[in-house]
Each structure stands twice: as C-alpha cells, then as structure tokens.
Design a protein around this motif. Structure first.
Motif, PDB file in Angstrom:
ATOM      1  N   TYR A   1       0.876  -1.172   0.000  1.00 15.83           N
ATOM      2  CA  TYR A   1       0.000   0.000   0.000  1.00 15.83           C
ATOM      3  C   TYR A   1       0.909   1.216   0.000  1.00 15.83           C
ATOM      4  O   TYR A   1       1.646   1.426   0.968  1.00 15.83           O
ATOM      5  CB  TYR A   1      -0.892   0.026   1.241  1.00 15.83           C
TER       6      TYR A   1
ATOM      7  N   VAL B   1       2.981  -4.762   3.013  1.00 15.13           N
ATOM      8  CA  VAL B   1       2.350  -5.409   4.172  1.00 15.13           C
ATOM      9  C   VAL B   1       2.363  -6.922   4.043  1.00 15.13           C
ATOM     10  O   VAL B   1       2.277  -7.628   5.041  1.00 15.13           O
ATOM     11  CB  VAL B   1       0.908  -4.894   4.401  1.00 15.13           C
TER      12      VAL B   1
ATOM     13  N   HIS C   1      -5.235 -15.803  16.373  1.00 20.44           N
ATOM     14  CA  HIS C   1      -4.307 -15.194  17.318  1.00 20.44           C
ATOM     15  C   HIS C   1      -3.916 -16.176  18.410  1.00 20.44           C
ATOM     16  O   HIS C   1      -3.029 -15.914  19.214  1.00 20.44           O
ATOM     17  CB  HIS C   1      -4.994 -14.001  18.012  1.00 20.44           C
TER      18      HIS C   1
ATOM     19  N   GLU D   1      -9.991 -15.490  11.756  1.00 19.94           N
ATOM     20  CA  GLU D   1     -10.342 -15.511  13.180  1.00 19.94           C
ATOM     21  C   GLU D   1     -11.795 -15.927  13.393  1.00 19.94           C
ATOM     22  O   GLU D   1     -12.580 -15.184  13.973  1.00 19.94           O
ATOM     23  CB  GLU D   1     -10.078 -14.141  13.802  1.00 19.94           C
TER      24      GLU D   1
ATOM     25  N   THR E   1       1.700 -11.635  14.947  1.00 20.77           N
ATOM     26  CA  THR E   1       1.231 -10.495  15.741  1.00 20.77           C
ATOM     27  C   THR E   1       0.231  -9.680  14.932  1.00 20.77           C
ATOM     28  O   THR E   1       0.109  -9.828  13.720  1.00 20.77           O
ATOM     29  CB  THR E   1       2.408  -9.587  16.127  1.00 20.77           C
ATOM     30  N   SER E   2      -0.464  -8.801  15.625  1.00 25.78           N
ATOM     31  CA  SER E   2      -1.449  -7.951  14.973  1.00 25.78           C
ATOM     32  C   SER E   2      -0.751  -7.047  13.955  1.00 25.78           C
ATOM     33  O   SER E   2       0.320  -6.504  14.225  1.00 25.78           O
ATOM     34  CB  SER E   2      -2.149  -7.109  16.040  1.00 25.78           C
ATOM     35  N   GLY E   3      -1.323  -6.942  12.777  1.00 32.63           N
ATOM     36  CA  GLY E   3      -0.750  -6.081  11.746  1.00 32.63           C
ATOM     37  C   GLY E   3       0.355  -6.737  10.949  1.00 32.63           C
ATOM     38  O   GLY E   3       1.015  -6.092  10.141  1.00 32.63           O
ATOM     39  N   SER E   4       0.550  -8.065  11.151  1.00 26.86           N
ATOM     40  CA  SER E   4       1.635  -8.731  10.442  1.00 26.86           C
ATOM     41  C   SER E   4       1.241  -9.113   9.013  1.00 26.86           C
ATOM     42  O   SER E   4       2.079  -9.614   8.273  1.00 26.86           O
ATOM     43  CB  SER E   4       2.067  -9.975  11.224  1.00 26.86           C
ATOM     44  N   GLY E   5      -0.022  -8.886   8.645  1.00 24.21           N
ATOM     45  CA  GLY E   5      -0.422  -9.132   7.264  1.00 24.21           C
ATOM     46  C   GLY E   5      -1.214 -10.414   7.048  1.00 24.21           C
ATOM     47  O   GLY E   5      -1.439 -10.824   5.913  1.00 24.21           O
ATOM     48  N   LYS E   6      -1.708 -11.035   8.136  1.00 29.32           N
ATOM     49  CA  LYS E   6      -2.423 -12.303   8.021  1.00 29.32           C
ATOM     50  C   LYS E   6      -3.702 -12.150   7.194  1.00 29.32           C
ATOM     51  O   LYS E   6      -3.952 -12.903   6.252  1.00 29.32           O
ATOM     52  CB  LYS E   6      -2.790 -12.840   9.418  1.00 29.32           C
ATOM     53  N   SER E   7      -4.524 -11.146   7.577  1.00 33.03           N
ATOM     54  CA  SER E   7      -5.789 -10.964   6.864  1.00 33.03           C
ATOM     55  C   SER E   7      -5.538 -10.594   5.410  1.00 33.03           C
ATOM     56  O   SER E   7      -6.233 -11.076   4.510  1.00 33.03           O
ATOM     57  CB  SER E   7      -6.622  -9.874   7.532  1.00 33.03           C
ATOM     58  N   THR E   8      -4.541  -9.751   5.186  1.00 31.58           N
ATOM     59  CA  THR E   8      -4.251  -9.338   3.813  1.00 31.58           C
ATOM     60  C   THR E   8      -3.861 -10.548   2.976  1.00 31.58           C
ATOM     61  O   THR E   8      -4.332 -10.714   1.846  1.00 31.58           O
ATOM     62  CB  THR E   8      -3.123  -8.290   3.812  1.00 31.58           C
TER      63      THR E   8
HETATM   64  N1  ATP Z   1      -6.499  -0.964   2.702  1.00 34.27           N
HETATM   65  C1  ATP Z   1      -5.335  -0.729   3.354  1.00 34.27           C
HETATM   66  N2  ATP Z   1      -4.634   0.390   3.117  1.00 34.27           N
HETATM   67  C2  ATP Z   1      -3.459   0.635   3.744  1.00 34.27           C
HETATM   68  N3  ATP Z   1      -2.921  -0.199   4.663  1.00 34.27           N
HETATM   69  C3  ATP Z   1      -3.587  -1.340   4.944  1.00 34.27           C
HETATM   70  C4  ATP Z   1      -4.828  -1.666   4.311  1.00 34.27           C
HETATM   71  N4  ATP Z   1      -5.253  -2.848   4.792  1.00 34.27           N
HETATM   72  C5  ATP Z   1      -4.319  -3.243   5.688  1.00 34.27           C
HETATM   73  N5  ATP Z   1      -3.322  -2.344   5.783  1.00 34.27           N
HETATM   74  C6  ATP Z   1      -2.148  -2.446   6.649  1.00 34.27           C
HETATM   75  O1  ATP Z   1      -1.536  -3.668   6.398  1.00 34.27           O
HETATM   76  C7  ATP Z   1      -1.018  -4.218   7.586  1.00 34.27           C
HETATM   77  C8  ATP Z   1      -1.492  -5.638   7.733  1.00 34.27           C
HETATM   78  O2  ATP Z   1      -2.908  -5.654   7.937  1.00 34.27           O
HETATM   79  P1  ATP Z   1      -3.702  -6.984   8.187  1.00 34.27           P
HETATM   80  O3  ATP Z   1      -5.120  -6.636   8.335  1.00 34.27           O
HETATM   81  O4  ATP Z   1      -3.361  -7.964   7.129  1.00 34.27           O
HETATM   82  O5  ATP Z   1      -3.104  -7.455   9.573  1.00 34.27           O
HETATM   83  P2  ATP Z   1      -3.468  -8.734  10.451  1.00 34.27           P
HETATM   84  O6  ATP Z   1      -2.247  -9.543  10.573  1.00 34.27           O
HETATM   85  O7  ATP Z   1      -4.686  -9.383   9.938  1.00 34.27           O
HETATM   86  O8  ATP Z   1      -3.744  -8.044  11.853  1.00 34.27           O
HETATM   87  P3  ATP Z   1      -4.835  -8.439  12.972  1.00 34.27           P
HETATM   88  O9  ATP Z   1      -4.285  -9.612  13.675  1.00 34.27           O
HETATM   89  O10 ATP Z   1      -4.854  -7.235  13.841  1.00 34.27           O
HETATM   90  O11 ATP Z   1      -6.126  -8.692  12.267  1.00 34.27           O
HETATM   91  C9  ATP Z   1      -1.447  -3.318   8.723  1.00 34.27           C
HETATM   92  O12 ATP Z   1      -0.364  -2.530   9.112  1.00 34.27           O
HETATM   93  C10 ATP Z   1      -2.528  -2.472   8.104  1.00 34.27           C
HETATM   94  O13 ATP Z   1      -2.499  -1.195   8.665  1.00 34.27           O
END
Ligand code: ATP
Ligand code: MG
Lengths: 317, 393
Positions: free
Chosen positions: A11, A16, A194, A161, A35-42
């Motif tokens: 992004y 990410v 998590h 999750e 960890t949170s924000g590590s990019g799992k959901s993405t």
């Molecule tokens: N649409 C977007 N635009 C910009 N940054 C994004 C976008 N979506 C996610 N991010 C960033 O990408 C990173 C990874 O997000 P992601 O949702 O994949 O994390 P996660 O591992 O699923 O976290 P969690 O455990 O908190 O759900 C985060 O830093 C988030 O801020």
C-alpha cells in the motif's frame, strides 16, 4: 491444493505482505499466526482476491486465480470473517443458502444441503432454520457463518479468526466441528488465528508471520523442536513448550511403539487411543498410577504407557 | 408483558397524571368556555353560548354522563381498553352534542345563520382525542392493528358526515357552498403532495447513494440542501416564479406542458426541493449504518456489487429511507396548503379565501382535512416501517 507464489501486497510505499510462498495440500488445514498487523488478513484476502495482489500469484488446484472474474472465483471459495457477517434481514436458512442460490441450485437441493449443514453444526433445523441472526447466541451465529461458507461444497475454505468471539468451551466445540468438516468433505482450509492453542490443535501446518513475511511454514511439532527464528520461539512460548509437544502426540502411536510386553504391576489407569500424551500424563499424575492401558474404541488394550515413557517424548530432539 | 403490567398498575391508588390534567382542562372547557358560537351570518362575530345554553337538558345530560365516564376512566381506569373505548365515546358524544346544538339553534330552512363549534367544544374534542391516542399507544398495537384502527375511525367519521349528522354546523355549511370544488381541490392537493414526493424519491435515492459512495460529495451536498431547507416556503415559491415564467416564455414546449411562473409548476418544484434533504440524508445515513461485516461477507461469497446493493444494502437501509419519506410526506401535505398562494390549487385555496373573507369556517374547511390527511399518512407509513422492522425482529 493452494499454491502461493511470491505473493506481495504494497500500500503506497509500505509492503504489508512480502513475497510469501507456501503450498497448502488438498484436504489439510493450514493455520496462519502472527502479531497484529503482520499481514495475516491481507494474505488471506489475496487468496480470494478481496485484495488484489501487487505481485506474485495464487493457484488453486492448478488454476491461476487471476485468470477468472473475481466474483466467480469467490463463489468457489468458502469465506468466514471475524464477527460472522451474517445478513441480519435474512433467516438462518436464507443466509446459509446464499452461494447455492447464486450458483442457481434448485430449491430441493438447497433445502437438503441447508438441513445437512445445520445438523452437522448441531443447530437443529426445526428450531433454527427460520430464526434471524440476532435471535441466536454469538456461538450459534458463528456456526451459521461456518455453515454458510461451506454451503456450496467449496474445495477451499478461508477463515479469518472464525472463533475469536467465543468462550473456551464453545470454541473447543467449534474447533471439533471444523475438524469433522474437513474429515467428512476433505475440504482444504486456511485459518487465521491469534490463539496458539488453536493453531496447535487445528493445524496440519502452521505459517508464522511477522511484518509481512512468513518466518516458518512447518508442522506444529517442528515449530517447537526446530524453530527457524527467535520470534517463532517467542510466539509459541517457552514455559510450556514441553507440554505442548506432548499434546501433539497421540497415545496410540507411542504406546504401540514403546510398550513393555508384560503388564506393569499395580493399579493401572485406562486411556483412549486418541488421547494426547499430555492428557495421559495428567491422568497418571492425578491417579498416582505408574502406568496407563491405552484402549481402542472396543476396549481392547493396545499397549501401555508409563510416566517415564511419556517424559522421554517431551524432550527436544 | 412488561408494558401491559405497567398499564394495569395505573390503579385507583395513583391517579393517572395525563388523565388528571386532561380532566381539569376538559372541566374548565365545559364550565367556562363557549360550547358553540351563534352568528347571524358567516362573517360577523358571533354570540358565544355555553354548554347549558346550547343544549336542552334531555341532550345535555347523556352527553355529560358519557364525558364523566371517560374522565373517570382516564383518571382512575385500570384497563387501557376501557380508557380507549370511553375516550372514543367521549369524542363521539361531544361531536354529536355540537351537531345537535347546531340543529336546534338553526330555524328550519335558514341557510344564513351559522353555528360554529366554540373554544370549549374544540378543547373537549382535543382532550378526548389525546386520551384515545394515549390509551391506544398503551395497547401497543401492531402495524395491522394500527391500520385497522385508522380505517375504523375514518369509516365512522365518513359515515357520520355522509349521513348529514354535521350538516347544520358552520363548517359543513361552508362545505355545502363549496362542494362543487371540494373534491377537485382535495385531489389537486394529493397530486401536488404525492407527485412532488415521487419525483423527489426518484432523484434523492440515487443522490443519497452517491453521497454514501463518495464521502467527499456528502458534506457539500447536504449543506446545499440544508440551505434550501432554510428558505421560507413563501419566499421559495416567489423566487421560482420569475425563472419559470422566463422558461415558459422562451421555450414553447415548456409552455405547452403547462409550465408557468404561477400555478402547479413552481409549487411542484418548491415541494420537490424541500423533499430532498430528508430523503438524501436518511438514505446516506441508512446505507452508512449497514454492517461492514455483512457487506464484506457478501463480497467474499461472490455477490456482485449490484447484488450487494439490491440484496443487502438497500433492504437494510429501507427503514431509514422510509423514515425520511415519512417526514417529507407530512411536510409536503402541509406545505401544499401554502402553494395555493401562487395559484397551485389544493385545499389551501379554501384557507386563503377564508382568510381574505374573514370567514374562519372556510379556513377550517381547508385546514381540517389537511390535518386529517397528514395524520393518516403518518399512521400508514409508521405501520409500514414497523412491519418491516418486525419482520426482522
Ligand atoms: N487498505 C489498506 N490500506 C493501507 N494499509 C492497509 C490496508 N489494509 C491493511 N493495511 C495495513 O496492512 C497491515 C497488515 O494488515 P492486516 O489486516 O493484514 O493485519 P493482520 O495480521 O490481519 O492483523 P490483525 O491480527 O490485527 O487482524 C497493517 O499494518 C494495516 O495497517
Ligand atoms: Mg486480521
């Protein structure tokens, strides 16, 4: 089978998800932790193209997912999001029937499938089919979300999750349900969580993510015995890793391999063949017995387990 | 169950506060204010007559008894049904008493004398109506029960009018004079109110959707519509006259379609403009409130954007959208009255003629049906909104 190759998402300037590659075997469960924000959901959302990858590719059963209209791809992939995302204006049955309707199944086939899934997830169709989501408890809603994702018999299911909001008992139940689904339909599953206990209980393979990269993709036991990175050790926990390792081994496999030929002297406990070594150890400590008989479903003794034999399995090797 | 229980517990021990207040107002109205006003003709100031003077005791006593009964039920009644029935009885009794007074005070064949309901009569009717509404609300009627109640009330009132019960009252005298125009003006009123509403819905729904999808458009659009909303209606009607007259002069087709500086065209345009804000704002708000998780799940299961809009977002936003339409409908029914000033027709015609002639009865002939129309529309749309909510709850 899902083949993920150098999958990347950026992004703006920030990456990410960074060149992630791994393969999920057909009919297996892969758990993604980190960890949170590590990019799992993405990462998960790139598999069904809710997020379009910046680079890299995903193949499902050999087909490149980018070569197909996104909405048609998604109808072949089950998807469960955190907080279930049920449609509040539709009944349980209508919610579950969403994708089969999109695919144009006939009404009888839909009705049969809805009933089958609700029964599988232990929601009696007579009681629940016509209820609205807000009339259900959180755990029931979650199960409807899982049923909805499975409705069109997808070969692949993605779950973000899925059991996050559940209390420990319902959560264990939901995990059992998922294992049963996989056993019955041979579904390939990718789950984000998590919860390390959940990861160890469900995962055939676990992907550990940190800052957009997969640090290790391995069997759960290997994360404990051969961690690829200090972060993996930190995430899986140091204090109870010996017990964790025991919880990954079935009683039957160890008992038949290393059993003494004669029954030991004194009182013996009896444990089921599918109990984990951790459970057997706990039983032996609790009852004070020197050994436990491991029995199969019909009550036949398969072998014996002693405290010493179990402790030998708990050592890093 | 709870509500019924609280309703039931309004017992003898604790008099109902609303009932007590309305009882006091009703008593003052009955004892101290004129029940009817006797006028030699339609425009002169009249002679006030109190309840006793207006009615012979053989009619006054039964009416008083019914009123006393409903007052007793209102103050100390336990059951909401009892309160409702006696309040409706009181309403009918007061109306019948006014009609009877008019009948008695008008010499046979005389069409010049006017007997109008007095302040006391109006207050009594208002008290009884309030009591009836309060009791009905305590019964928590479902949508169907409400519509049914509305139909029964309208039916009973309509029957009384068609049987000529009120023919000797001043308002019905005005009606008799203007009967040939009344239906046409009422129809015109509905056309203006509903026509502009339909146009506004067709335009405001997409606009609301746009405001939701493009957040940068939202604030400017809403503040522009807010400005429109603050222009006083008479001023807006006036502002529109000049450009529409110019359009009509410049474009022959416009003139052929009946677009003129005065008449229906500026009225419809003004009502349309006033309708936009509530519908646009509620549509945008309703869409905004749709759970993002539901939309994400829908997209993740392979619904197309169109399917998500039609199948998920619009149905979930519908109650909010209908609430906006309800506001607009009632607002339009009221504002259409004022549109009569610029020659648009409608029930407002009677109101402004009446004001011009200082004939208050003619004003009421325009105003009362407008109020009835607004109330009935409100009840119907409320029932619709609630039936949608209930089907999900
Ligand atoms: N649409 C977007 N635009 C910009 N940054 C994004 C976008 N979506 C996610 N991010 C960033 O990408 C990173 C990874 O997000 P992601 O949702 O994949 O994390 P996660 O591992 O699923 O976290 P969690 O455990 O908190 O759900 C985060 O830093 C988030 O801020
Ligand atoms: Mg996430």
């Amino acid at each position: 089978m899902i083949e993920i190759e150098r999958l990347t998402k950026a992004y703006g300037g920030t990456t990410v998800v960074d060149e992630v590659s791994f393969t999920v075997e057909r009919g297996s469960i892969t758990v993604v932790v980190g960890t949170s924000g590590s990019g799992k959901s993405t990462l998960l959302r790139m598999i069904n193209r809710l997020v379009e990858p910046s680079a890299g590719r995903v193949r499902i059963d050999g087909r490149d997912t980018a070569k197909e209209p996104a909405h048609l791809l998604r109808r072949r992939i089950g998807y469960v999001i955190q907080g279930n995302g049920l449609f509040p204006h539709r009944t349980v049955a209508q919610n579950v029937a969403t994708v089969p309707r999109l695919l144009g199944w006939d009404e009888t086939r839909i009705a049969v499938r809805v009933r089958e899934l609700l029964e599988l997830l232990q929601l009696d169709p007579r009681d629940y089919a016509d209820k609205f989501p807000h009339q259900l408890s959180g755990g029931q809603q979650q199960r409807v979300g899982v049923a909805r994702a499975l409705a069109a018999e997808p070969a692949v299911v993605l779950m973000d999750e899925p059991f996050g909001a559940l209390d420990p008992i319902i959560r264990a139940k939901a995990q059992q349900d998922l294992l049963e689904v996989r056993r019955r339909y041979g579904t390939t599953v990718v789950v984000v969580t998590h919860d390390m206990d959940e990861a160890f209980r469900l995962g055939d393979r676990v992907a550990v993510m940190s800052r957009g990269r997969v640090l290790q993709y391995d069997r759960p036991a290997a994360l404990l015995t051969r961690p690829a990175d200090p972060f993996v050790t930190q995430l899986t926990g140091v204090a109870d890793r010996a017990l964790r390792l025991l919880s990954l081994r079935r009683a039957a496999e160890v008992a038949t391999a290393s059993s003494p030929s004669d029954p030991p002297i004194g009182n013996t406990a009896r444990v089921r063949e599918d109990a984990s070594l951790r459970d057997v150890l706990s039983e032996l400590l609790w009852s004070g017995s020197p050994a436990a008989a491991v029995v199969d479903a019909e009550g036949r003794t398969l072998g014996w387990l002693t405290v010493a034999a179990i402790l030998a399995q708990a050592r890093a090797s | 169950m709870n509500r019924v229980a609280t309703g039931e517990s309004r017992s003898l021990a604790r008099p109902d506060p609303l009932g007590l207040a309305l009882f006091a107002v009703g008593a003052v109205a009955l004892a101290g204010l004129p029940f009817v006003v006797f006028k030699m003709n339609r425009i002169v100031p009249g002679v006030p007559l109190d309840f006793g003077a207006a009615l012979p005791s053989r009619l006054a006593v039964p009416c008083l008894l019914v009123c006393a009964l409903s007052a007793a039920a209102a103050v100390a009644g336990r059951s909401a049904w009892l309160r409702l029935v006696t309040a409706l009885g009181g309403l009918a009794a007061v109306a019948a008493a006014a009609a009877a007074a008019a009948d008695r005070l008008t010499p046979p064949g005389n069409l010049v004398f006017r007997i109008a309901p007095g302040a006391g009569c109006w207050l009594l009717l208002a008290c009884a109506a309030l009591l009836a509404v309060d009791a009905a609300m305590q019964l928590r009627p479902g949508p169907i029960a409400r519509v049914l109640g509305l139909v029964i009330c309208l039916g009973a009132t309509g029957m009384a009018f068609s049987r000529g019960v009120f023919d000797d009252l001043s308002i019905m005298r005005e009606y008799a004079v203007h009967a040939h125009r009344f239906a046409a003006e009422a129809l015109r009123h509905l056309e203006l109110a509903f026509g502009s509403l339909a146009a506004a819905v067709a335009f405001a729904l997409p606009l609301g959707l746009m405001c939701h999808r493009l957040p940068s458009l939202r604030a400017p659009t809403l503040s522009l519509l807010n400005v429109v909303q603050t222009i006083p209606s008479i001023a807006l009607f006036g502002i529109l006259m000049a450009p529409l007259a110019a359009l009509s002069a410049a474009v022959p087709l416009a003139a052929k379609l009946g677009i003129e500086g005065i008449g229906a065209a500026p009225a419809v345009v003004a009502l349309f403009l006033y309708s936009l804000l509530p519908i646009v704002a509620n549509t945008a708000l309703g869409l905004q409130r749709v759970s993002p998780a539901a939309i994400e799940a829908a997209r993740g299961m392979g619904l197309t954007e169109g399917q998500i809009l039609r199948g998920i977002e619009l149905p979930l936003a519908l109650p909010a959208i209908l609430a906006g339409i309800r506001i607009v409908l009632i607002q339009n029914i009221g504002l259409t009255t004022i549109a009569a000033l610029i020659g648009a027709g409608g029930l407002g015609t009677f109101v402004f003629q009446g004001i011009g002639q200082t004939a208050i009865d003619l004003v009421l002939l325009g105003a009362l049906p407008t109020v009835a129309l607004a109330v009935a529309s409100g009840v119907l749309l409320d029932a619709l909104i609630e039936s949608i909510d209930r089907s999900r709850a």
